[in-house]
Design a protein around this motif. Structure first.
Motif, mmCIF file in Angstrom:
data_model
loop_
_atom_site.group_PDB
_atom_site.id
_atom_site.type_symbol
_atom_site.label_atom_id
_atom_site.label_comp_id
_atom_site.label_asym_id
_atom_site.label_seq_id
_atom_site.Cartn_x
_atom_site.Cartn_y
_atom_site.Cartn_z
ATOM 1 N N ASP A 30 25.726 6.501 11.483
ATOM 2 C CA ASP A 30 26.604 5.879 10.726
ATOM 3 C C ASP A 30 27.361 4.722 11.607
ATOM 4 O O ASP A 30 28.648 4.784 12.006
ATOM 5 C CB ASP A 30 27.565 6.679 10.052
ATOM 6 C CG ASP A 30 27.004 7.444 8.994
ATOM 7 O OD1 ASP A 30 26.189 6.846 8.212
ATOM 8 O OD2 ASP A 30 27.664 8.755 8.662
ATOM 9 N N GLU A 78 31.026 9.872 7.606
ATOM 10 C CA GLU A 78 30.554 10.650 8.296
ATOM 11 C C GLU A 78 30.319 12.216 7.846
ATOM 12 O O GLU A 78 29.548 12.943 8.051
ATOM 13 C CB GLU A 78 31.443 10.647 9.811
ATOM 14 C CG GLU A 78 31.118 9.407 10.389
ATOM 15 C CD GLU A 78 31.593 9.519 11.868
ATOM 16 O OE1 GLU A 78 32.483 10.595 12.181
ATOM 17 O OE2 GLU A 78 31.125 8.995 12.742
ATOM 18 N N GLY A 124 24.380 6.260 3.015
ATOM 19 C CA GLY A 124 23.552 5.750 4.028
ATOM 20 C C GLY A 124 23.134 4.170 3.872
ATOM 21 O O GLY A 124 23.214 3.505 4.772
ATOM 22 N N THR A 138 18.121 11.851 7.379
ATOM 23 C CA THR A 138 19.145 12.823 7.847
ATOM 24 C C THR A 138 19.723 12.574 9.465
ATOM 25 O O THR A 138 20.841 12.932 9.740
ATOM 26 C CB THR A 138 18.492 14.349 7.850
ATOM 27 O OG1 THR A 138 17.933 14.510 6.497
ATOM 28 C CG2 THR A 138 19.522 15.629 8.403
ATOM 29 N N GLN A 181 21.684 16.593 4.958
ATOM 30 C CA GLN A 181 23.119 17.019 5.015
ATOM 31 C C GLN A 181 24.000 16.350 4.358
ATOM 32 O O GLN A 181 25.383 16.320 4.481
ATOM 33 C CB GLN A 181 23.406 16.840 6.792
ATOM 34 C CG GLN A 181 22.657 17.525 7.695
ATOM 35 C CD GLN A 181 22.995 17.051 9.095
ATOM 36 O OE1 GLN A 181 23.853 16.203 9.447
ATOM 37 N NE2 GLN A 181 22.420 17.602 10.002
ATOM 38 N N ASP A 182 23.741 15.971 2.897
ATOM 39 C CA ASP A 182 24.378 15.124 2.210
ATOM 40 C C ASP A 182 25.394 16.178 1.505
ATOM 41 O O ASP A 182 24.935 17.135 0.739
ATOM 42 C CB ASP A 182 23.721 14.627 1.069
ATOM 43 C CG ASP A 182 24.416 13.718 -0.029
ATOM 44 O OD1 ASP A 182 25.460 13.938 -0.285
ATOM 45 O OD2 ASP A 182 23.708 12.646 -0.389
ATOM 46 N N ASN A 215 19.036 12.869 2.380
ATOM 47 C CA ASN A 215 19.780 13.283 3.572
ATOM 48 C C ASN A 215 19.952 14.360 3.314
ATOM 49 O O ASN A 215 20.853 14.901 2.428
ATOM 50 C CB ASN A 215 21.059 12.567 3.668
ATOM 51 C CG ASN A 215 21.685 12.692 5.092
ATOM 52 O OD1 ASN A 215 21.619 13.786 5.319
ATOM 53 N ND2 ASN A 215 22.130 11.784 5.736
ATOM 54 N N ASN A 240 20.021 8.871 -2.497
ATOM 55 C CA ASN A 240 20.991 9.948 -2.523
ATOM 56 C C ASN A 240 20.861 10.374 -4.070
ATOM 57 O O ASN A 240 22.043 10.653 -4.579
ATOM 58 C CB ASN A 240 22.229 9.750 -1.962
ATOM 59 C CG ASN A 240 22.095 9.284 -0.510
ATOM 60 O OD1 ASN A 240 21.902 8.091 -0.050
ATOM 61 N ND2 ASN A 240 22.321 10.278 0.418
ATOM 62 N N LYS A 254 18.995 15.361 -1.662
ATOM 63 C CA LYS A 254 19.327 16.269 -0.626
ATOM 64 C C LYS A 254 18.110 17.094 -0.509
ATOM 65 O O LYS A 254 17.646 17.345 1.084
ATOM 66 C CB LYS A 254 20.386 17.184 -1.016
ATOM 67 C CG LYS A 254 20.627 18.311 0.243
ATOM 68 C CD LYS A 254 21.905 19.107 -0.469
ATOM 69 C CE LYS A 254 22.217 20.226 0.443
ATOM 70 N NZ LYS A 254 22.592 19.596 1.795
ATOM 71 N N ASN A 260 27.816 11.894 4.240
ATOM 72 C CA ASN A 260 26.302 11.667 4.549
ATOM 73 C C ASN A 260 25.684 11.595 3.246
ATOM 74 O O ASN A 260 24.461 11.707 2.845
ATOM 75 C CB ASN A 260 25.693 12.758 5.099
ATOM 76 C CG ASN A 260 26.149 13.351 6.512
ATOM 77 O OD1 ASN A 260 25.938 12.426 7.209
ATOM 78 N ND2 ASN A 260 26.369 14.512 6.808
ATOM 79 N N HIS A 261 26.452 10.519 2.295
ATOM 80 C CA HIS A 261 25.927 10.269 1.034
ATOM 81 C C HIS A 261 25.721 8.832 0.986
ATOM 82 O O HIS A 261 25.309 8.365 -0.170
ATOM 83 C CB HIS A 261 27.190 10.663 -0.048
ATOM 84 C CG HIS A 261 26.655 10.662 -1.439
ATOM 85 N ND1 HIS A 261 25.562 11.272 -1.797
ATOM 86 C CD2 HIS A 261 27.310 10.068 -2.575
ATOM 87 C CE1 HIS A 261 25.436 11.007 -3.239
ATOM 88 N NE2 HIS A 261 26.454 10.378 -3.776
ATOM 89 N N SER A 312 24.920 2.789 7.457
ATOM 90 C CA SER A 312 23.773 2.682 8.478
ATOM 91 C C SER A 312 22.931 1.533 8.611
ATOM 92 O O SER A 312 22.310 1.290 7.615
ATOM 93 C CB SER A 312 22.766 3.925 8.465
ATOM 94 O OG SER A 312 21.776 4.108 9.294
#
Length: 376
Positions: A323, A332, A338, A319, A280-281, A278, A248, A300, A335-336, A342
């Motif tokens: 999580d 959630e 992971g 992406t 969606q970060d 990601n 990220n 991103k 999104n930064h 995850s």
């Protein structure tokens, strides 16, 4: 197992006590000091202990700063190692070594004592960490990369740089300046390391341990790495790193271009580079639209052009990961993080560190020869 803190934070001198401490102040000193973490008496804190005002610094995790070396260079390290092998008589012992001498000595000894994987992970944290946050991050990283059997890592070098303790947007620019200063200190440390290798292995009695060293940078930690690379002369680069993992990354998506003259040096330094992104970060979205004049972020959007580096640089799109480990609003919505939240991202990273061919890492689909998407 060993965990070291490499920090250019201010040192606090304690009257009447032998142990100095790192400060929470947002102030950097020119050189890194080195400390070793002590997990022997570590106990998981209770919720009540975390609420206490004294749950800070060594009450989170104990550590001991190394003394400064009595003599610069690595001749003393070589003398101690040869003495321990019975090749040369000397009155010097490991207790005479300080700073990077002591750290490199201990790592070489530990990594040479086994034929199993005993890798080193150099981790550079991101934005808005005070020193107490860093100590907690070290505990989390040990659980993730040392305690887990899926990981080849046995030692961690945690790069502690004085980021702001607040997430107020204006502190971003303070962190940006601090990351640049810290990159210069990291460059000095890199030169110390390459000098250690040259000095030690110039003696045929001392052989390489054949273990691996990796670099992992998260978020603005990538700017610390970038600052180091800006100043790193190509003719001085040795390929001493196995994997570089960029998580990220809060740097421009153009960092691999020749005009940037920074991340395009990584293929000279490392065997493989992996960019985890990601799309969606939200954190990097804020960074792009409020602080970096609409410059897309590497973590991103991915790199602008790596066609000349596609054999070495891989892009891994996270992406669509779940999580499933940490699913609070922070993780959630952001999104930064992971690599913490995850299990899918963690599994991918572990396989990467083991050096598995990028086309054989499980739970990926290949978009093309060097761009992949992690799937459920």
């Amino acid at each position: 197992m060993s965990v070291y803190i490499l920090s250019n934070r201010k040192i606090i001198r304690h009257k009447g006590e032998r142990a100095d401490s790192f400060s929470n102040d947002e102030y950097s000193i020119p050189n890194f000091r080195i400390a070793k973490c002590d997990f022997d008496d570590y106990k998981e804190p209770t919720a009540q202990s975390k609420k206490r005002k004294d749950y800070t610094n060594r009450n989170i995790l104990n550590y001991q700063l190394f003394s400064e070396p009595e003599k610069q260079g690595y001749e003393n390290v070589m003398e101690v190692l040869l003495s321990e092998k019975g090749i040369k008589e000397s009155t010097l012992t490991a207790s005479n070594l300080g700073g990077t001498q002591r750290m490199f000595y201990e790592l070489y000894k530990n990594m040479s004592s086994t034929k199993e994987r005993s890798d080193v992970l150099i981790f550079i944290h991101g934005y808005a960490y005070d020193f107490d946050d860093e100590l907690q991050a070290i505990i989390d990283l040990k659980k993730l990369f040392i305690d887990r059997p899926e990981s080849p890592v046995e030692h961690i070098l945690f790069v502690s740089w004085p980021a702001s303790s607040s997430i107020v947007p204006l502190t971003y620019f303070d962190d940006k300046a601090s990351s640049i200063n810290s990159g210069t200190s990291l460059l000095r440390l890199f030169y110390f390391y390459t000098q250690f290798l040259k000095d030690i292995f110039s003696n045929r009695q001392l052989v390489p341990c054949n273990q691996r060293i990796h670099i992992m940078a998260h978020s603005m930690g990538n700017r610390v790495l970038q600052s180091m690379l800006y100043s790193l002369k190509r003719e001085n680069i040795l390929r001493v790193i196995d994997q570089v993992i960029l998580l990220n990354a809060d740097v421009s998506y153009k960092v691999f271009e020749e005009s940037e003259d920074s991340f395009n040096k990584l293929p000279l330094l490392a065997n493989r580079i992996s960019v985890y992104l990601n799309r969606q970060d939200a954190i990097l979205g804020i960074s792009q639209f409020t602080k970096n004049i609409l410059t897309p972020r590497l973590g991103k959007n991915g790199p602008s052009d790596i066609s000349q580096l596609k054999d070495i640089v891989s892009v891994i799109d996270c992406t669509f990961v779940k999580d499933d480990l940490l699913n609070s609003f922070k993780f959630e919505a952001g999104n930064h993080w992971g690599y913490l939240s995850s299990s899918q991202v963690q599994s991918d990273i572990f396989q990467n560190l083991y050096g598995i061919d990028r086309n054989l890492i499980t739970n990926r689909i290949a978009n093309n020869e060097n761009i992949f998407t992690i799937i459920s």
